[in-house]
Design an enzyme around this catalytic site. Structure first.
Site, PDB file in Angstrom:
ATOM      1  N   GLU A  39       0.864  -1.317   0.069  1.00  0.00           N
ATOM      2  CA  GLU A  39       0.126  -0.209  -0.043  1.00  0.00           C
ATOM      3  C   GLU A  39       0.838   1.100  -0.032  1.00  0.00           C
ATOM      4  O   GLU A  39       1.868   1.255   0.921  1.00  0.00           O
ATOM      5  CB  GLU A  39      -0.894  -0.033   1.070  1.00  0.00           C
ATOM      6  N   HIS A  40       0.641   2.162  -0.826  1.00  0.00           N
ATOM      7  CA  HIS A  40       1.212   3.574  -1.133  1.00  0.00           C
ATOM      8  C   HIS A  40       2.715   3.342  -1.588  1.00  0.00           C
ATOM      9  O   HIS A  40       3.760   3.956  -1.421  1.00  0.00           O
ATOM     10  CB  HIS A  40       1.252   4.410   0.265  1.00  0.00           C
ATOM     11  N   THR A  41       2.831   2.015  -2.140  1.00  0.00           N
ATOM     12  CA  THR A  41       4.149   1.680  -2.833  1.00  0.00           C
ATOM     13  C   THR A  41       4.107   2.014  -4.406  1.00  0.00           C
ATOM     14  O   THR A  41       5.171   2.375  -4.877  1.00  0.00           O
ATOM     15  CB  THR A  41       4.618   0.126  -2.409  1.00  0.00           C
ATOM     16  N   GLY A 130     -13.459   1.488  -2.944  1.00  0.00           N
ATOM     17  CA  GLY A 130     -11.996   1.221  -2.981  1.00  0.00           C
ATOM     18  C   GLY A 130     -11.883  -0.105  -3.738  1.00  0.00           C
ATOM     19  O   GLY A 130     -10.648  -0.624  -3.745  1.00  0.00           O
ATOM     20  N   SER A 132     -12.543  -0.527  -6.894  1.00  0.00           N
ATOM     21  CA  SER A 132     -12.262  -0.362  -8.338  1.00  0.00           C
ATOM     22  C   SER A 132     -13.296  -0.543  -9.380  1.00  0.00           C
ATOM     23  O   SER A 132     -13.152  -1.239 -10.273  1.00  0.00           O
ATOM     24  CB  SER A 132     -10.965  -0.889  -8.816  1.00  0.00           C
ATOM     25  N   SER A 133     -14.478   0.107  -8.837  1.00  0.00           N
ATOM     26  CA  SER A 133     -15.586  -0.027  -9.842  1.00  0.00           C
ATOM     27  C   SER A 133     -15.425   0.888 -11.047  1.00  0.00           C
ATOM     28  O   SER A 133     -15.866   0.450 -12.200  1.00  0.00           O
ATOM     29  CB  SER A 133     -16.995   0.075  -9.189  1.00  0.00           C
ATOM     30  N   SER A 134     -14.569   1.832 -10.808  1.00  0.00           N
ATOM     31  CA  SER A 134     -14.094   2.744 -11.837  1.00  0.00           C
ATOM     32  C   SER A 134     -13.030   1.856 -13.074  1.00  0.00           C
ATOM     33  O   SER A 134     -13.661   2.030 -14.158  1.00  0.00           O
ATOM     34  CB  SER A 134     -13.441   4.129 -11.493  1.00  0.00           C
ATOM     35  N   ASP A 178      -4.810  -0.320 -10.501  1.00  0.00           N
ATOM     36  CA  ASP A 178      -6.219  -0.798 -10.962  1.00  0.00           C
ATOM     37  C   ASP A 178      -6.643  -1.465 -12.031  1.00  0.00           C
ATOM     38  O   ASP A 178      -7.148  -2.275 -12.143  1.00  0.00           O
ATOM     39  CB  ASP A 178      -7.288   0.511 -10.760  1.00  0.00           C
TER      40      ASP A 178
HETATM   41  P1  ADP Z   1     -14.165   2.922  -6.913  1.00  0.00           P
HETATM   42  O1  ADP Z   1     -13.211   2.818  -8.424  1.00  0.00           O
HETATM   43  O2  ADP Z   1     -13.274   2.860  -5.765  1.00  0.00           O
HETATM   44  O3  ADP Z   1     -15.348   2.011  -6.921  1.00  0.00           O
HETATM   45  P2  ADP Z   1     -14.378   5.708  -7.911  1.00  0.00           P
HETATM   46  O4  ADP Z   1     -14.606   6.805  -7.360  1.00  0.00           O
HETATM   47  O5  ADP Z   1     -12.802   5.589  -8.565  1.00  0.00           O
HETATM   48  O6  ADP Z   1     -14.489   4.259  -6.743  1.00  0.00           O
HETATM   49  O7  ADP Z   1     -15.245   5.020  -9.252  1.00  0.00           O
HETATM   50  C1  ADP Z   1     -16.809   5.341  -8.737  1.00  0.00           C
HETATM   51  C2  ADP Z   1     -17.414   6.127  -9.924  1.00  0.00           C
HETATM   52  O8  ADP Z   1     -17.380   5.174 -11.264  1.00  0.00           O
HETATM   53  C3  ADP Z   1     -18.925   6.170  -9.656  1.00  0.00           C
HETATM   54  O9  ADP Z   1     -19.220   7.317  -9.018  1.00  0.00           O
HETATM   55  C4  ADP Z   1     -19.448   6.191 -11.297  1.00  0.00           C
HETATM   56  O10 ADP Z   1     -19.297   7.545 -11.822  1.00  0.00           O
HETATM   57  C5  ADP Z   1     -18.501   5.285 -12.236  1.00  0.00           C
HETATM   58  N1  ADP Z   1     -19.036   3.981 -12.083  1.00  0.00           N
HETATM   59  C6  ADP Z   1     -18.331   2.870 -11.547  1.00  0.00           C
HETATM   60  N2  ADP Z   1     -19.337   1.681 -11.969  1.00  0.00           N
HETATM   61  C7  ADP Z   1     -20.259   2.307 -12.612  1.00  0.00           C
HETATM   62  C8  ADP Z   1     -21.514   1.561 -13.225  1.00  0.00           C
HETATM   63  N3  ADP Z   1     -21.750   0.078 -12.996  1.00  0.00           N
HETATM   64  N4  ADP Z   1     -22.390   2.463 -13.811  1.00  0.00           N
HETATM   65  C9  ADP Z   1     -22.184   3.675 -13.970  1.00  0.00           C
HETATM   66  N5  ADP Z   1     -20.943   4.499 -13.419  1.00  0.00           N
HETATM   67  C10 ADP Z   1     -20.110   3.518 -12.787  1.00  0.00           C
HETATM   68 MG    MG Z   2     -11.712   3.760  -8.791  1.00  0.00          MG
END
Ligand code: ADP
Ligand code: MG
Length: 389
Positions: A39-41, A130, A132-134, A178
């Site tokens: 972490e933080h590496t 955290g 990584s949904s993004s 990520d």
């Molecule tokens: P994390 O990556 O930790 O989940 P982030 O803040 O980096 O958090 O990313 C979350 C953002 O990604 C959400 O606010 C949204 O804008 C976008 N996102 C992720 N998954 C979806 C999805 N299935 N549909 C629409 N937007 C999404």
């Molecule tokens: Mg993210």
């Protein structure tokens, strides 16, 4: 951490048909990820060891004949639409659509022709925890668009494209971990990533065969000042590397640590450096144990990583420390915060038949302190981004 009912693949498939009145041409999926240790590496040119989660984002898609992109996400139930002008430069599409438009932009910016497309997205990766949904969203969309365009790019080039979508188009500064994890991880393995040269190695991490599971505990702690604190840690590390005359803290080994610390006069900076240098070594030690098939033995390294983040890097919060302590007291082999800190998730390595007991213990410790109830989910290392059909 469960979303709406029904399997996520089915939800994307049905979502597509409902939105566009036609079946999708294909289905692509990309997982969330969690960092086992390191972490933080990343921004210190060091090592990380993430693995892919069974939770994933699924994209159903087909081509359009014009240069338009229509995107529905189950998340908001909204459909957004953008055209070639909107992806001519970053910033024109905002909100969640920016993650999708960003991928189109990054591909075009790299000189690739991207056909218009219709997309439907469903996901059971929790947002903003955290995990990584993004990156899951970007990577699933990237996989879909590459196939629809008939483009075959080498796997090692894909993380950078997805990262540029997020860094440049969305405007969120993230490292390469990520997208590398989400795209390149393999089932039953963790991904050993050297953040200096971006080389990767697949390390066997067969929890199931060992009778183990990793419990991912969403602390539900509000992210307090996370951005500012992150920037401060980064500055501190960069200043220390400069003072020590090395390109990055990665270049200080544990053997050299005492001598390096003696050259720094600020006690806080010394603690920050000690975390990064020992954390890099813990990643290397974890990799060595996993290579030797000694999965259970990594527990103490996970816990040592937590202690280092708590006492030296000072990035944990009470909810997180509570979850770690409760998990360890209930018999977890090791536990640590994962992610940038000030909230997010904890992971605990547990005997599979102790997973419920450990979850209950964490929940009870939370209830005692009146914290918002955590969510806990047992996970095994899952595959990276892929085409489903
Ligand atoms: P994390 O990556 O930790 O989940 P982030 O803040 O980096 O958090 O990313 C979350 C953002 O990604 C959400 O606010 C949204 O804008 C976008 N996102 C992720 N998954 C979806 C999805 N299935 N549909 C629409 N937007 C999404
Ligand atoms: Mg993210």
């Amino acid at each position: 951490m469960t979303g709406p009912t029904g399997d996520v693949v089915e939800r994307a498939t049905v979502g597509f048909t409902d939105q566009y009145d036609a079946p999708a041409a294909g289905l692509w999926a990309a997982p969330g990820r969690v960092n086992l240790i390191g972490e933080h590496t990343d921004y210190n040119d060091g090592f990380v060891l993430p693995f892919a989660l069974p939770m994933r984002t699924v994209v159903a898609a087909d081509r359009r004949d014009d240069e338009r992109w229509t995107v529905w996400s189950e998340l908001s139930g909204e459909t957004i639409d953008f055209d070639a002008d909107d992806v001519a430069e970053p910033g024109r599409v905002t909100g969640w659509g920016a993650y999708v438009a960003g991928v189109v932009w990054a591909l075009r910016d790299a000189g690739h022709a991207v056909p218009g497309a219709r997309l439907a997205i469903a996901s059971d990766v929790p947002l903003g925890s955290g995990l990584s949904s993004s990156a899951a969203l970007e990577s699933a969309v990237l996989a879909a668009l590459l196939d629809l365009a008939g483009l075959e790019l080498p796997a090692e080039r894909l993380p950078r494209l997805a990262q540029r979508a997020e860094n440049v188009y969305v405007g969120a500064p993230t490292g390469i971990m990520d997208q590398s994890a989400v795209i390149r991880c393999r089932v039953g393995h963790a991904l050993f990533l050297d953040c200096r040269d971006e080389s990767v190695e697949h390390i066997p991490f067969d929890l199931d065969a060992a009778g183990l599971t990793v419990l991912v505990i969403d602390s539900r702690a509000p992210h307090r000042h996370a951005d500012g604190e992150y920037a401060a840690r980064r500055r501190s590390c960069e200043a220390a590397a400069e003072a020590l005359g090395v390109p990055a803290l990665r270049d200080v080994t544990v053997d050299q640590l005492d001598a390096a610390l003696a050259r720094l006069d600020d006690t806080e900076t010394r603690r920050r450096v000690r975390h990064v240098v020992t954390e890099d070594q813990r990643v290397l030690d974890t990799v060595a144990l996993l290579r030797a098939g000694r999965v259970r033995d990594i527990g103490p390294l996970l816990t040592a990583s937590h202690v280092s983040m708590r006492d030296d890097f000072e990035i944990t919060v009470p909810e997180i420390d509570t979850a770690v302590e409760a998990a360890l007291s209930a018999g977890a082999l090791g536990a640590r915060m994962t992610g940038g800190g000030f909230g997010g998730c904890v992971l605990a390595l547990v005997e599979s038949d102790r997973a419920d007991a450990v979850s209950d213990a964490v929940r009870a410790a939370y209830a005692e302190r009146n914290y918002t109830a955590p969510t806990t989910v047992p996970v095994l290392p899952a595959p990276g981004a892929t085409r489903l059909r």
